[in-house]
Motif scaffolding. Structure first.
Motif, PDB file in Angstrom:
ATOM      1  N   ARG A  39      26.598  45.701  38.621  1.00 28.49           N
ATOM      2  CA  ARG A  39      27.745  46.269  38.282  1.00 28.49           C
ATOM      3  C   ARG A  39      28.882  45.665  38.851  1.00 28.49           C
ATOM      4  O   ARG A  39      29.990  45.472  38.132  1.00 28.49           O
ATOM      5  N   TYR A  40      28.657  45.276  40.200  1.00 28.60           N
ATOM      6  CA  TYR A  40      29.841  44.608  40.694  1.00 28.60           C
ATOM      7  C   TYR A  40      30.066  43.208  39.843  1.00 28.60           C
ATOM      8  O   TYR A  40      31.358  42.786  39.928  1.00 28.60           O
ATOM      9  N   VAL A  41      29.018  42.553  39.802  1.00 35.39           N
ATOM     10  CA  VAL A  41      29.255  41.274  39.112  1.00 35.39           C
ATOM     11  C   VAL A  41      29.678  41.266  37.960  1.00 35.39           C
ATOM     12  O   VAL A  41      30.709  40.259  37.385  1.00 35.39           O
ATOM     13  N   ASP A  63      33.552  41.721  38.345  1.00 32.59           N
ATOM     14  CA  ASP A  63      34.157  40.268  38.745  1.00 32.59           C
ATOM     15  C   ASP A  63      34.342  39.489  37.681  1.00 32.59           C
ATOM     16  O   ASP A  63      35.359  38.919  37.450  1.00 32.59           O
TER      17      ASP A  63
END
Lengths: 158, 782
Positions: free
Chosen positions: B117-119, B122
């Motif tokens: 989810r963070y990627v 980004d």
């Protein structure tokens, strides 16, 4: 870059590698599968993600997992004593202190923390203490009643 | 067991929810799951040039980046339709990803899918979109001006529809002959629903079966499946399974078919792996359908004795950037028809313009049209009191529909089935101690107290359980408004009920099991309620519009009665008695007048399944389905009273008391009914005192977070004083009405009337919501 952390969660020691930017709530939900802690706003404003760190209520959506290294975290899954509900959980059930239930884990943990410091709060003190936790369903009426009921039953952890 | 109906049974939903074991959409994870982030327009209105996805695609972990071009190149329908078509309405296309033009801040232009989810977040930052900004327009009335920014080429002056109801000439004549006239120009503030659980979806595709499973935050999974199949993705309805696990509040916002869930479904099929999307709070605020947003001019005409002669209302209602699922119904069928309130008004005319603005779409939000109508009527009644010199309660009392005149046909097409308005008013006045409050107010005014006291009354009516389907169809609904229930009796006598209602906090599993256990005379724990899964439950319409008890509950009661009817035939056969002589009571079939000749529920059920000795031509088994289509709306009503104190120096309002007397007909679970009243009242108080979605002139949402948008918190509210009168609904098997929206319909007017009442010595006639201290302070300045 990954960091090694060691956190005691609900009485169990967890040693994991986490990215520096990983939020505590995602560590609890995604890495440990403790999905009782909910995310409502990611900005500390709704309180759905409230957990205890070393017994203090904290909003886990704006804490990094690495900040919890070396601490003791309690989530809603760790509140009951086995199959015996915590008196605050019992009171929320009894007084219809929840509807959709999404804010409830955070609300129960915040309310229980109140009784730890103030075992016999007035209605005003209860309302003041819970103002960081948003409930959109109940109008807070029955939440207040639940906390009063738990207080009468001596529900603090102290 | 008959008395289980009407008991404050503790909710069976709660043990899972208070221990953190309840599973909401975002709590599910599937093997190989990916995460979607939708790239959204930062402009309210702009041409979209190139969308460069290359940098995002290059991020390790990204498995796909898609734009409108990809959707168009696929075989998907790629749009979200509106499901309510008014005559001559303009229905511009609403693509699930914007093609050439974005029309509000938050309109999706691309989707990024990644393994983390963070990627995904980004990478979403790296999608380069070339925007050419266009002018914005955010006010529903200003949108109709010549020269205002135009959202769609073929929609001049941004008018999606013009709609009217009532008799214009008759109303004009009523005003011509009036002794008193009062008018008000008001704005019904735009609201953001703010279910605490943000919208979410988790889609997975089985390519061998060609089946999509979509877990999502929905109030009506079958409606979502239907619209998804018809217009958004390319799959037949029976190959889509929508599951709504625990749903963390809806208040209308999870009725509508949005682009996002369709995008997630499309991505899961395209990538052939599970895709999850969970809105952030900011996304929720930008893209959940907002509520209200009316600009209104309203007038009331009265004779010398304070009898209402006529009512005239002109309203501009924001639709936002696109027509959301049920949006056109909200300021028309659900608003114009409610403008008779509790009153016998001989002439009414209502005209509404639904207009496009470069803002989030507006659709049903708790109350949907009825709070707006009640606000208009109840503000006018207070102003009528002013011009006639009557107490606000007296002018209302003089105009109530006479209890002997039900069913009562209003001038705006509704037939009120039942009602008795004075007892609810009297009870509310009694609880509040109205006379003493007025004396206290007088004393404070004379002494120049620092705390101004205001008392506000709101006598409201609600039309809910919108029905029957034939009428809804004639009014533009592209769906029926019935509800379904399947009652499956198991051989040992326990029961599973499959209901088309779809709870998201209302406690249906408890209430519905009370209906079944009460009717069958069996224990509550012998009843299971299944809802929110199109793979298990027959087509159903879902939960909104305070319809679940009145329509869903009635479907269940009807199905249960059909089960009993078959049981009666079997019992008659077993007891060698005539079918008409069999009575069913407390879980036992017996012969009338011979209570010792009896068969227990379990014996009859078992006989149905053994089928060793059934009446001739009877099929084995015991399972009945009901599709219940009500003959009319139901009409809950009541009187609410708000008591406020205003600080003379700061303008700060304290709501010191709130009294709610509701009549929702028969009550199945009083604890749950009261809880619904509390929640609705709080939401309406929020609208009156704090809540407002504000767009600046460029179409930027200035209240996009919970820092800027003030929902009610515990310390701003009192405990509520509630009571009920009971006027059963005459046309459904349970005698129940609806309760989910009542509080939010009544309270904005009650609180606003209280604040204006407190400010009367300053010559204030009206203030728009939200009644923030600055606005009040300014109104008090000389």
């Amino acid at each position: 870059m990954a960091h090694q952390i060691r956190v005691e969660v609900n009485g169990e020691v967890q040693e994991r590698e986490v990215e520096a930017r990983k939020l505590l709530v995602h560590f609890l939900r995604d890495d440990l599968g403790l999905t009782g802690t909910n995310v409502g706003c990611e900005t500390t404003l709704c309180g759905a993600c409230t957990v205890w760190i070393d017994g203090q209520p904290v909003k886990s959506c704006t804490q990094l997992a690495v900040q919890a290294d070396g601490t003791r975290v309690t989530t809603i899954e760790g509140l009951a004593d086995g199959s015996k509900l915590h008196p605050m959980q019992e009171a929320f059930w009894e007084e219809h202190g929840l509807q959709c239930g999404f804010c409830t884990p955070g609300m129960i943990l915040a309310a229980t923390a109140l009784l730890d410091t103030n075992p016999n709060p007035t209605e005003g003190e209860i309302r003041e203490a819970l103002k960081g936790n948003i409930c959109r369903c109940t109008g807070y009426h029955n939440i207040v009643k639940a906390v009063q009921k738990a207080a009468q039953g001596g529900a603090s952890n102290g | 067991m008959g008395n289980v109906i009407g008991s404050a049974v503790r909710r069976r939903e709660d043990p899972a929810l208070i221990t953190g074991k309840g599973k909401y959409t975002d709590d599910f994870c599937l093997p190989g799951q990916t995460y979607a982030v939708i790239v959204r327009s930062p402009y309210a209105h702009a041409r979209v040039g190139t969308v460069d996805t290359s940098a995002a695609e290059a991020v390790p972990g990204v498995v796909g980046v898609f734009t409108a071009a990809d959707i168009e190149a696929s075989d998907a329908g790629g749009v979200v339709p509106t499901a309510w078509l008014l005559p001559d309405m303009k229905t511009p296309e609403h693509p699930i990803l914007a093609k050439d033009i974005v029309r509000y801040v938050g309109d999706g232009v691309a989707v990024v899918v990644a393994t983390d989810r963070y990627v995904a977040r980004d990478a979403a930052e790296l999608v380069e979109v070339d925007y050419d900004p266009l002018p914005a327009v955010v006010d529903p009335k200003a949108a109709t001006a010549q020269g205002a920014a135009q959202l769609f080429e073929d929609v001049p002056r941004n008018i999606a529809f013009e709609w009217d109801i009532g008799d214009r000439e008759k109303t004009a004549a009523a005003f011509d002959g009036a002794a008193h006239v009062a008018e008000v120009e008001l704005r019904n503030n735009r609201l953001i629903p703010h279910a605490v659980e943000p919208r979410a979806a988790l889609a997975s595709f089985d390519e061998h079966k060609g089946e999509l499973t979509l877990r999502m935050t929905s109030q009506n999974p079958h409606v979502h499946r239907l619209l998804m199949s018809l217009a958004s993705i390319n799959l037949p309805e029976h190959k889509i399974r929508i599951i709504t696990p625990e749903v963390g509040g809806g208040f209308g916002s999870k009725i509508h078919h949005y682009p996002d869930e369709a995008i997630v479904a499309w991505c899961a099929m395209k990538l052939n792996r599970p895709v999850k999307w969970t809105a952030t709070r900011s996304e929720t605020n930008l893209t959940d359908a907002h509520g209200r947003d009316h600009v209104t001019k309203a007038e009331i005409a009265l004779d010398a004795e304070g009898k209402i002669l006529g009512l005239r209302v002109h309203t501009y209602a924001a639709m936002g950037a696109y027509l959301s699922t049920f949006a056109p119904a909200v300021p028309t069928i659900l608003y114009g028809t409610l403008l008779s309130g509790q009153y016998d008004i001989p002439a009414i005319y209502v005209k509404v313009w639904g207009t496009f603005t470069t803002t989030a779409p507006v659709d049903a939000y708790r109350g949907a049209g009825r709070p707006e109508a009640t606000f208009v009527v109840e503000r006018l009644l207070d102003l009528a009191g002013d011009v006639t010199g009557l107490d606000p309660t007296e002018v209302r009392r003089r105009n109530f529909v006479n209890p002997g005149n039900f069913p009562f046909l209003t001038q705006v097409a509704l037939e009120y089935d039942s009602g008795n308005y004075e007892p609810a008013l009297d009870r509310a006045l009694e609880i509040s101690g109205y006379g003493e409050l007025r004396e206290d107010q007088k004393r404070r005014r004379e002494s120049g107290s620092d705390k101004l006291l205001g008392i506000g009354v709101s006598c409201f009516i609600e039309a809910c359980g919108l029905a029957p389907s034939q009428v809804a169809g004639a009014l533009g609904a592209q769906a029926g408004l019935w509800e379904s229930a399947k009652i499956r009796v198991h051989p040992t006598g326990s029961v599973t009920v499959y209901t088309g209602s779809s709870a998201h906090g209302q406690g249906h599993e408890t209430t519905f099991s009370q209906i079944v256990a009460g009717r069958l005379g069996i224990d509550l724990d012998q009843v299971e309620i299944v809802h929110g899964d199109t793979g298990e439950v027959q087509f159903g319409m879902g939960t909104y519009g305070s319809r679940s008890a009145a329509v869903g509950g009635s479907a269940i009661a009807t199905g249960v009665d059909r089960v009993i009817e078959k049981g009666r035939k079997i019992a008659a056969h077993m007891l060698e008695a005539a079918e008409e002589d069999i009575v069913f009571e407390d879980g036992e079939f017996s012969v009338k007048g011979s209570p010792d000749r009896a068969k227990a529920w379990g014996d009859v059920v078992l006989a149905a399944y053994l089928a060793h000795d059934l009446p001739e031509d009877m099929e084995p088994g015991l399972e009945k389905t009901a599709f219940y289509d009500p003959s009319n709306f139901v009409y809950p009503f009541g009187t609410h009273i708000a008591v406020v104190e205003i600080d003379r120096h700061t303008g700060e309002v304290e709501l010191v008391r709130y009294i709610a007397v509701d009549d929702v007909g028969n009550v199945i679970n009083p604890m749950i009914v009261e809880g619904q009243v509390h929640g609705g009242v709080a939401q309406g108080i929020g609208q009156a005192l704090w809540e407002e979605a504000v767009y600046d002139e460029n179409g930027q949402l200035l209240t996009g977070t919970l820092l800027d948008y003030a929902v009610p918190r515990s310390h701003g509210l009192p405990s509520f004083e509630t009571d009920r009168t009971v006027t059963p609904c005459p046309h459904n098997p349970l005698g129940v009405k609806g309760v989910g929206e009542a509080g939010s319909i009544a309270s904005p007017a009650a609180v606003t009337n209280a604040v204006v009442d407190a400010l009367k010595p300053f010559g204030v006639r009206h203030l728009d919501m939200p009644l923030k201290p600055e606005k009040i302070w300014r109104a008090m300045q000389p």
